[in-house]
Design a protein around this motif. Structure first.
Motif, PDB file in Angstrom:
ATOM      1  N   GLY A   1       0.820  -1.215   0.000  1.00  0.00           N
ATOM      2  CA  GLY A   1       0.000   0.000   0.000  1.00  0.00           C
ATOM      3  C   GLY A   1       0.848   1.257   0.000  1.00  0.00           C
ATOM      4  N   ARG A   2       1.918   1.252   0.799  1.00  0.00           N
ATOM      5  CA  ARG A   2       2.798   2.426   0.842  1.00  0.00           C
ATOM      6  C   ARG A   2       3.563   2.587  -0.467  1.00  0.00           C
ATOM      7  NH1 ARG A   2       6.567   1.927   5.214  1.00  0.00           N
ATOM      8  NH2 ARG A   2       6.115  -0.286   5.281  1.00  0.00           N
ATOM      9  N   ALA A   3       3.952   1.474  -1.090  1.00  0.00           N
ATOM     10  CA  ALA A   3       4.614   1.551  -2.398  1.00  0.00           C
ATOM     11  C   ALA A   3       3.642   2.079  -3.449  1.00  0.00           C
ATOM     12  CB  ALA A   3       5.153   0.184  -2.804  1.00  0.00           C
ATOM     13  N   HIS A   4       2.398   1.609  -3.410  1.00  0.00           N
ATOM     14  CA  HIS A   4       1.390   2.110  -4.353  1.00  0.00           C
ATOM     15  C   HIS A   4       1.135   3.598  -4.133  1.00  0.00           C
ATOM     16  CE1 HIS A   4      -0.478  -2.079  -5.355  1.00  0.00           C
ATOM     17  NE2 HIS A   4       0.698  -1.893  -5.911  1.00  0.00           N
ATOM     18  N   ASP A   5       1.137   4.050  -2.885  1.00  0.00           N
ATOM     19  CA  ASP A   5       0.985   5.490  -2.607  1.00  0.00           C
ATOM     20  C   ASP A   5       2.105   6.285  -3.266  1.00  0.00           C
ATOM     21  OD1 ASP A   5      -1.287   5.028  -1.077  1.00  0.00           O
ATOM     22  OD2 ASP A   5      -0.237   5.217   0.862  1.00  0.00           O
ATOM     23  N   ALA A   6       3.342   5.775  -3.164  1.00  0.00           N
ATOM     24  CA  ALA A   6       4.481   6.464  -3.781  1.00  0.00           C
ATOM     25  C   ALA A   6       4.335   6.491  -5.301  1.00  0.00           C
ATOM     26  CB  ALA A   6       5.788   5.782  -3.380  1.00  0.00           C
ATOM     27  N   ILE A   7       3.839   5.398  -5.875  1.00  0.00           N
ATOM     28  CA  ILE A   7       3.657   5.352  -7.331  1.00  0.00           C
ATOM     29  C   ILE A   7       2.518   6.271  -7.753  1.00  0.00           C
ATOM     30  CG2 ILE A   7       3.036   3.869  -9.282  1.00  0.00           C
ATOM     31  CD1 ILE A   7       4.575   1.601  -7.810  1.00  0.00           C
ATOM     32  N   ARG A   8       1.433   6.319  -6.985  1.00  0.00           N
ATOM     33  CA  ARG A   8       0.341   7.255  -7.310  1.00  0.00           C
ATOM     34  C   ARG A   8       0.846   8.693  -7.254  1.00  0.00           C
ATOM     35  NH1 ARG A   8      -2.886   3.261  -4.948  1.00  0.00           N
ATOM     36  NH2 ARG A   8      -2.550   4.012  -2.830  1.00  0.00           N
ATOM     37  N   SER A   9       1.684   9.001  -6.289  1.00  0.00           N
ATOM     38  CA  SER A   9       2.274  10.334  -6.203  1.00  0.00           C
ATOM     39  C   SER A   9       3.153  10.606  -7.425  1.00  0.00           C
ATOM     40  CB  SER A   9       3.093  10.440  -4.912  1.00  0.00           C
ATOM     41  OG  SER A   9       3.722  11.676  -4.811  1.00  0.00           O
ATOM     42  N   TYR A  10       3.898   9.576  -7.866  1.00  0.00           N
ATOM     43  CA  TYR A  10       4.731   9.705  -9.062  1.00  0.00           C
ATOM     44  C   TYR A  10       3.902  10.062 -10.285  1.00  0.00           C
ATOM     45  CZ  TYR A  10       6.947   7.967 -13.305  1.00  0.00           C
ATOM     46  OH  TYR A  10       7.405   7.848 -14.589  1.00  0.00           O
ATOM     47  N   ARG A  11       2.701   9.523 -10.384  1.00  0.00           N
ATOM     48  CA  ARG A  11       1.834   9.819 -11.530  1.00  0.00           C
ATOM     49  C   ARG A  11       1.571  11.319 -11.634  1.00  0.00           C
ATOM     50  NH1 ARG A  11       2.897   5.278 -13.599  1.00  0.00           N
ATOM     51  NH2 ARG A  11       1.898   3.442 -12.733  1.00  0.00           N
ATOM     52  N   LEU A  12       1.684  12.020 -10.517  1.00  0.00           N
ATOM     53  CA  LEU A  12       1.451  13.463 -10.502  1.00  0.00           C
ATOM     54  C   LEU A  12       2.751  14.256 -10.646  1.00  0.00           C
ATOM     55  CD1 LEU A  12      -1.219  13.523  -7.657  1.00  0.00           C
ATOM     56  CD2 LEU A  12      -1.610  13.544 -10.132  1.00  0.00           C
ATOM     57  N   HIS A  13       3.852  13.821  -9.993  1.00  0.00           N
ATOM     58  CA  HIS A  13       5.093  14.608 -10.047  1.00  0.00           C
ATOM     59  C   HIS A  13       6.036  14.174 -11.169  1.00  0.00           C
ATOM     60  CE1 HIS A  13       7.557  11.487  -8.113  1.00  0.00           C
ATOM     61  NE2 HIS A  13       6.719  11.446  -7.084  1.00  0.00           N
TER      62      HIS A  13
ATOM     63  N   ASN B   1       8.752  12.348 -11.342  1.00  0.00           N
ATOM     64  CA  ASN B   1      10.184  12.253 -11.071  1.00  0.00           C
ATOM     65  C   ASN B   1      10.548  10.790 -10.801  1.00  0.00           C
ATOM     66  OD1 ASN B   1      12.738  12.239  -9.795  1.00  0.00           O
ATOM     67  ND2 ASN B   1      12.431  14.328  -9.040  1.00  0.00           N
ATOM     68  N   VAL B   2      11.214  10.122 -11.760  1.00  0.00           N
ATOM     69  CA  VAL B   2      11.513   8.697 -11.629  1.00  0.00           C
ATOM     70  C   VAL B   2      12.530   8.412 -10.527  1.00  0.00           C
ATOM     71  CG1 VAL B   2      10.836   8.016 -13.964  1.00  0.00           C
ATOM     72  CG2 VAL B   2      13.195   8.712 -13.515  1.00  0.00           C
ATOM     73  N   VAL B   3      13.466   9.314 -10.322  1.00  0.00           N
ATOM     74  CA  VAL B   3      14.443   9.115  -9.244  1.00  0.00           C
ATOM     75  C   VAL B   3      13.729   9.135  -7.899  1.00  0.00           C
ATOM     76  CG1 VAL B   3      16.485  10.085  -8.099  1.00  0.00           C
ATOM     77  CG2 VAL B   3      16.354  10.046 -10.604  1.00  0.00           C
ATOM     78  N   ARG B   4      12.820  10.065  -7.749  1.00  0.00           N
ATOM     79  CA  ARG B   4      12.066  10.170  -6.489  1.00  0.00           C
ATOM     80  C   ARG B   4      11.216   8.928  -6.235  1.00  0.00           C
ATOM     81  NH1 ARG B   4       7.617  14.895  -5.252  1.00  0.00           N
ATOM     82  NH2 ARG B   4       6.543  13.750  -3.606  1.00  0.00           N
TER      83      ARG B   4
ATOM     84  N   GLU C   1       8.364  -6.590  -8.648  1.00  0.00           N
ATOM     85  CA  GLU C   1       7.123  -7.148  -8.114  1.00  0.00           C
ATOM     86  C   GLU C   1       6.229  -6.065  -7.513  1.00  0.00           C
ATOM     87  OE1 GLU C   1       7.096 -10.916  -6.069  1.00  0.00           O
ATOM     88  OE2 GLU C   1       9.158 -11.286  -6.717  1.00  0.00           O
ATOM     89  N   PHE C   2       6.822  -4.950  -7.113  1.00  0.00           N
ATOM     90  CA  PHE C   2       6.046  -3.851  -6.537  1.00  0.00           C
ATOM     91  C   PHE C   2       5.721  -2.775  -7.571  1.00  0.00           C
ATOM     92  CE2 PHE C   2       6.676  -5.915  -2.643  1.00  0.00           C
ATOM     93  CZ  PHE C   2       5.867  -5.325  -1.688  1.00  0.00           C
ATOM     94  N   GLY C   3       6.135  -2.960  -8.831  1.00  0.00           N
ATOM     95  CA  GLY C   3       5.692  -2.075  -9.900  1.00  0.00           C
ATOM     96  C   GLY C   3       6.672  -1.043 -10.409  1.00  0.00           C
ATOM     97  N   VAL C   4       7.946  -1.137 -10.026  1.00  0.00           N
ATOM     98  CA  VAL C   4       8.962  -0.205 -10.526  1.00  0.00           C
ATOM     99  C   VAL C   4      10.043  -1.044 -11.201  1.00  0.00           C
ATOM    100  CG1 VAL C   4      10.665   1.554  -9.933  1.00  0.00           C
ATOM    101  CG2 VAL C   4       8.492   1.461  -8.685  1.00  0.00           C
ATOM    102  N   HIS C   5      10.200  -0.848 -12.515  1.00  0.00           N
ATOM    103  CA  HIS C   5      11.137  -1.646 -13.305  1.00  0.00           C
ATOM    104  C   HIS C   5      12.335  -0.788 -13.669  1.00  0.00           C
ATOM    105  CE1 HIS C   5       7.952  -4.743 -14.266  1.00  0.00           C
ATOM    106  NE2 HIS C   5       7.273  -3.765 -13.696  1.00  0.00           N
TER     107      HIS C   5
ATOM    108  N   ILE D   1      14.070   3.712 -15.933  1.00  0.00           N
ATOM    109  CA  ILE D   1      13.081   3.334 -14.922  1.00  0.00           C
ATOM    110  C   ILE D   1      11.704   3.460 -15.538  1.00  0.00           C
ATOM    111  CG2 ILE D   1      12.119   3.849 -12.657  1.00  0.00           C
ATOM    112  CD1 ILE D   1      14.913   4.927 -11.905  1.00  0.00           C
ATOM    113  N   ASN D   2      10.963   2.360 -15.492  1.00  0.00           N
ATOM    114  CA  ASN D   2       9.615   2.305 -16.046  1.00  0.00           C
ATOM    115  C   ASN D   2       8.660   1.942 -14.912  1.00  0.00           C
ATOM    116  OD1 ASN D   2       7.440   2.120 -17.838  1.00  0.00           O
ATOM    117  ND2 ASN D   2       7.869  -0.018 -18.268  1.00  0.00           N
ATOM    118  N   VAL D   3       7.566   2.657 -14.832  1.00  0.00           N
ATOM    119  CA  VAL D   3       6.553   2.399 -13.809  1.00  0.00           C
ATOM    120  C   VAL D   3       5.232   2.141 -14.548  1.00  0.00           C
ATOM    121  CG1 VAL D   3       5.497   3.240 -11.685  1.00  0.00           C
ATOM    122  CG2 VAL D   3       7.797   3.998 -12.296  1.00  0.00           C
TER     123      VAL D   3
END
Length: 156
Positions: A10-22, A24-27, A113-117, A128-130
């Motif tokens: 859930g916390r990893a998905h939160d970070a990825i959802r935030s990425y969809r807005l910002h 920044n792949v490094v972040r 496995e958590f969605g960051v390749h 980096i592909n998400v």
């Protein structure tokens, strides 16, 4: 360890959802990395300590006690422990530090496995592909609604 394992996905998905807005792949790599690699670090200390005390002959004895239902994390911890035990068993015999590459591969596999390749590039950088998934789209966005509809997330 229980705190670090609590709702990692859930916390990893939160970070990825935030990425969809910002964007920044490094972040996103750093934010997801903190969530998923910290439990591996703690597990390495825990199982190293148990092995040092000869208290854990078999990970299977301890794995059911891990405070998570996320099987990807349980598998990753198991792979990590195997790698570390192999390194310990061959200490003093390593021709190079390349043996440590397999330990790092456990973490990279968990990222996927958590969605960051992450794919190494010839210039030493990483691509980096998400990938988009229903679980990693910001709620209420038109894209999330469309993706959920296409993937069967809506039911009439």
């Amino acid at each position: 360890m229980a705190v670090r394992l609590k709702d990692c996905r859930g916390r990893a998905h939160d970070a990825i959802r935030s990425y969809r807005l910002h964007g920044n792949v490094v972040r996103v790599f750093q934010e997801v990395g903190i969530v998923i690699l910290e439990p591996l670090r703690i597990a390495s200390y825990l199982f190293g300590h148990l092995d040092g005390m000869n208290e854990s002959d078999n990970l299977c004895e301890v794995a059911p006690e891990l405070p998570t239902e996320d099987q990807a994390l349980v598998r990753a911890i198991g792979r990590l422990v195997e790698q570390l035990r192999g390194l310990w068993d061959t200490r003093g015999e390593w021709p190079s530090y390349d043996a440590l590459i397999d330990v790092g591969a456990v973490g990279y596999r968990l990222f996927e496995e958590f969605g960051v390749h992450a794919q190494p590039q010839p210039d030493g950088q990483a691509y980096i592909n998400v990938p988009f998934t229903v679980d990693t789209m910001p709620a209420g966005s038109a894209q999330a609604d469309m993706l959920r509809a296409l993937m069967g997330g809506y039911r009439s």
